[in-house]
Design an enzyme around this catalytic site. Structure first.
Site, PDB file in Angstrom:
ATOM      1  N   CYS A 114       0.813  -1.230   0.000  1.00  0.00           N
ATOM      2  CA  CYS A 114       0.000   0.000   0.000  1.00  0.00           C
ATOM      3  C   CYS A 114       0.842   1.273   0.000  1.00  0.00           C
ATOM      4  CB  CYS A 114      -0.941   0.005   1.197  1.00  0.00           C
ATOM      5  SG  CYS A 114      -1.904  -1.491   1.309  1.00  0.00           S
ATOM      6  N   HIS A 145      -3.410   6.964   2.774  1.00  0.00           N
ATOM      7  CA  HIS A 145      -3.807   5.665   2.210  1.00  0.00           C
ATOM      8  C   HIS A 145      -5.141   5.276   2.836  1.00  0.00           C
ATOM      9  CE1 HIS A 145      -4.152   1.560   1.213  1.00  0.00           C
ATOM     10  NE2 HIS A 145      -3.781   1.106   2.396  1.00  0.00           N
ATOM     11  N   ASN A 170     -10.239  -0.497   0.195  1.00  0.00           N
ATOM     12  CA  ASN A 170      -8.788  -0.339   0.238  1.00  0.00           C
ATOM     13  C   ASN A 170      -8.217  -0.834  -1.089  1.00  0.00           C
ATOM     14  OD1 ASN A 170      -6.017  -0.801   0.625  1.00  0.00           O
ATOM     15  ND2 ASN A 170      -6.269  -1.491   2.739  1.00  0.00           N
TER      16      ASN A 170
HETATM   17  N1  COA Z   1     -17.667  -9.572   9.586  1.00  0.00           N
HETATM   18  C1  COA Z   1     -18.023  -9.906  10.827  1.00  0.00           C
HETATM   19  N2  COA Z   1     -17.140 -10.222  11.794  1.00  0.00           N
HETATM   20  C2  COA Z   1     -15.827 -10.188  11.470  1.00  0.00           C
HETATM   21  C3  COA Z   1     -15.378  -9.837  10.182  1.00  0.00           C
HETATM   22  C4  COA Z   1     -16.363  -9.527   9.218  1.00  0.00           C
HETATM   23  N3  COA Z   1     -16.036  -9.177   7.964  1.00  0.00           N
HETATM   24  N4  COA Z   1     -14.027  -9.901  10.161  1.00  0.00           N
HETATM   25  C5  COA Z   1     -13.634 -10.263  11.387  1.00  0.00           C
HETATM   26  N5  COA Z   1     -14.724 -10.459  12.184  1.00  0.00           N
HETATM   27  C6  COA Z   1     -14.763 -10.841  13.583  1.00  0.00           C
HETATM   28  C7  COA Z   1     -13.533 -11.636  14.004  1.00  0.00           C
HETATM   29  O1  COA Z   1     -13.682 -12.990  13.682  1.00  0.00           O
HETATM   30  C8  COA Z   1     -13.514 -11.375  15.485  1.00  0.00           C
HETATM   31  O2  COA Z   1     -14.449 -12.223  16.087  1.00  0.00           O
HETATM   32  P1  COA Z   1     -14.160 -12.896  17.515  1.00  0.00           P
HETATM   33  O3  COA Z   1     -14.017 -11.744  18.466  1.00  0.00           O
HETATM   34  O4  COA Z   1     -15.379 -13.741  17.740  1.00  0.00           O
HETATM   35  O5  COA Z   1     -12.884 -13.660  17.359  1.00  0.00           O
HETATM   36  C9  COA Z   1     -14.032  -9.955  15.621  1.00  0.00           C
HETATM   37  O6  COA Z   1     -14.722  -9.680  14.392  1.00  0.00           O
HETATM   38  C10 COA Z   1     -12.943  -8.932  15.819  1.00  0.00           C
HETATM   39  O7  COA Z   1     -11.915  -9.166  14.853  1.00  0.00           O
HETATM   40  P2  COA Z   1     -10.706  -8.194  14.679  1.00  0.00           P
HETATM   41  O8  COA Z   1      -9.807  -8.705  13.598  1.00  0.00           O
HETATM   42  O9  COA Z   1     -10.089  -7.917  16.021  1.00  0.00           O
HETATM   43  O10 COA Z   1     -11.480  -6.858  14.182  1.00  0.00           O
HETATM   44  P3  COA Z   1     -10.932  -5.409  13.990  1.00  0.00           P
HETATM   45  O11 COA Z   1     -11.753  -4.460  14.753  1.00  0.00           O
HETATM   46  O12 COA Z   1      -9.448  -5.340  14.211  1.00  0.00           O
HETATM   47  O13 COA Z   1     -11.226  -5.112  12.455  1.00  0.00           O
HETATM   48  C11 COA Z   1      -9.980  -4.980  10.393  1.00  0.00           C
HETATM   49  C12 COA Z   1     -10.613  -5.897  11.453  1.00  0.00           C
HETATM   50  C13 COA Z   1      -9.279  -5.842   9.375  1.00  0.00           C
HETATM   51  C14 COA Z   1     -11.095  -4.190   9.760  1.00  0.00           C
HETATM   52  C15 COA Z   1      -8.995  -4.018  11.080  1.00  0.00           C
HETATM   53  O14 COA Z   1      -8.172  -4.726  11.968  1.00  0.00           O
HETATM   54  C16 COA Z   1      -8.085  -3.275  10.133  1.00  0.00           C
HETATM   55  O15 COA Z   1      -8.504  -2.508   9.303  1.00  0.00           O
HETATM   56  N6  COA Z   1      -6.768  -3.468  10.314  1.00  0.00           N
HETATM   57  C17 COA Z   1      -5.736  -2.776   9.572  1.00  0.00           C
HETATM   58  C18 COA Z   1      -5.606  -3.265   8.201  1.00  0.00           C
HETATM   59  C19 COA Z   1      -4.408  -2.610   7.590  1.00  0.00           C
HETATM   60  O16 COA Z   1      -4.012  -1.518   7.955  1.00  0.00           O
HETATM   61  N7  COA Z   1      -3.759  -3.282   6.671  1.00  0.00           N
HETATM   62  C20 COA Z   1      -2.505  -2.802   6.167  1.00  0.00           C
HETATM   63  C21 COA Z   1      -2.634  -1.706   5.222  1.00  0.00           C
HETATM   64  S1  COA Z   1      -3.536  -2.202   3.837  1.00  0.00           S
END
Ligand code: COA
Length: 328
Positions: free
Chosen positions: A115, A255, A285
């Site tokens: 990214c 980004h 994204n």
């Molecule tokens: N729909 C519903 N539930 C979901 C889900 C979805 N699409 N994706 C994950 N979950 C669930 C998980 O399974 C987890 O469930 P659990 O608590 O029962 O285990 C819960 O939601 C929390 O998951 P988590 O991964 O901690 O969520 P989050 O708040 O961190 O959000 C992202 C996930 C990916 C949206 C977020 O972490 C993010 O944007 N991270 C940064 C990504 C990034 O910067 N990438 C690099 C640059 S591209």
């Protein structure tokens, strides 16, 4: 050695017609519009058809950028394509775009920095123009991420979308153009966001395909914290290096990873919401394409105009990050 300021003199962007909404994803994986919206800010993303590929969108964006720059495509001496989703492993997507747009006097190459790729390209090209090695270059961010996404993994498939943005860089007057730019990486975090298969380590075998090793794997919540800290720190550093304070910045174009990351970076920097551009609701994204698409939208809508002081910041797999301050 010359000391020529380099700036963006024309931009363009393109994306597939296909749209994948949160409602569509609800039918594919166990998720909900409510979860995706509150956790990411994304409502829809663009999705290429099976017969569409990265260089096509990169070429469309590049042609538009060259036209708006008002130069001849044969004046371009370097075509840098930032991509994590190349058409194929060889040749580079930069070389393929070079041929598609007719940049016959250029060298074509790819930058692999996930990214942050667009800022990696800008940083490299800026120094080549500043030292007089080249006059005009294209920096393109182009991705068809939806072909690398595992549509059984709800943690990644709701995030990524497709598209391309391009900038023509060339000489600009003193005090204008790229005033400060820096790129960083920390490979110790490589497995936070990666695609293990297809390379020389695991190769491409029936086993890697069955394991889904060719898809992106992401530890989203771990990346979140590093992303906010890295983008905020490098942004603050680049604003000072450019000789300004955060209050002088007219527009921040980060980004588009996650609306919560954007909000956290803005709050850490002390930039008000109205000065931070976001199109994540419509685009998702798009990795290396997200900054050039967003930047071009800002220019076309008049949010960024002649004289605007703009901060760009990115974070991605690698992990990689960067910050750039530009006077338009
Ligand atoms: N729909 C519903 N539930 C979901 C889900 C979805 N699409 N994706 C994950 N979950 C669930 C998980 O399974 C987890 O469930 P659990 O608590 O029962 O285990 C819960 O939601 C929390 O998951 P988590 O991964 O901690 O969520 P989050 O708040 O961190 O959000 C992202 C996930 C990916 C949206 C977020 O972490 C993010 O944007 N991270 C940064 C990504 C990034 O910067 N990438 C690099 C640059 S591209």
């Amino acid at each position: 050695m010359t000391n020529q300021n380099a700036g963006i003199i024309g931009m363009g962007h393109a994306y597939p017609e296909g749209i994948l909404t949160n409602a569509d994803l609800e039918k594919i994986v166990e998720t909900s519009d409510e979860w995706i919206t509150t956790r990411t800010g994304i409502k829809q993303r663009r999705k290429a058809r099976a017969d569409e590929y990265t260089s096509q969108f990169g070429s469309l964006a590049a042609k538009q950028a060259v036209e708006r720059a008002g130069i001849d495509v044969t004046d371009i001496e370097l075509v840098v394509c930032a991509t994590t989703t190349p058409d194929q492993i060889m040749p580079s997507t930069g070389a393929l775009i070079q041929a598609q747009i007719g940049a016959v006097n250029a060298a074509g190459m790819d930058v692999f920095a996930a990214c942050s790729g667009f800022l990696y390209g800008l940083t490299m090209v800026e120094s080549m123009i500043r030292t007089g090695q080249i006059k005009y270059a294209l920096v393109i961010g182009a991705e068809v991420l939806t072909k690398y996404v595992d549509y059984t993994d709800r943690g990644t498939c709701v995030i990524f979308g497709d598209g391309a943005g391009a900038a023509v860089l060339g000489p600009v007057a003193e005090g204008k153009g790229i005033l400060a730019t820096k790129i960083r990486s920390d490979g110790r975090y490589a497995e936070q966001l990666y695609s293990p298969g297809g390379g020389t380590k695991l190769g491409t075998t029936h086993k890697t395909i069955d394991n889904g090793d060719h898809f992106f794997k992401m530890k989203g919540n771990e990346l979140f914290k590093i992303a906010v800290r890295s983008m905020a720190d490098i942004s603050a550093e680049m604003v000072v290096k450019a000789g300004y304070t955060v209050d002088d910045i007219d527009m921040v174009v980060p980004h588009q990873a996650n609306q919560r990351i954007t909000d956290a970076v803005a709050s850490r920097l002390g930039v008000p919401e109205e000065k931070v551009y976001s199109n994540i609701a419509q685009m998702g994204n798009t990795s290396s394409a997200s900054i050039p698409i967003a930047l071009d939208e800002c220019i076309q809508s008049g949010k960024i105009k002649e004289g605007s002081l703009v901060l760009l910041t990115a974070f991605g797999g690698g992990v990689t990050w960067g910050g750039t301050v530009i006077r338009f």
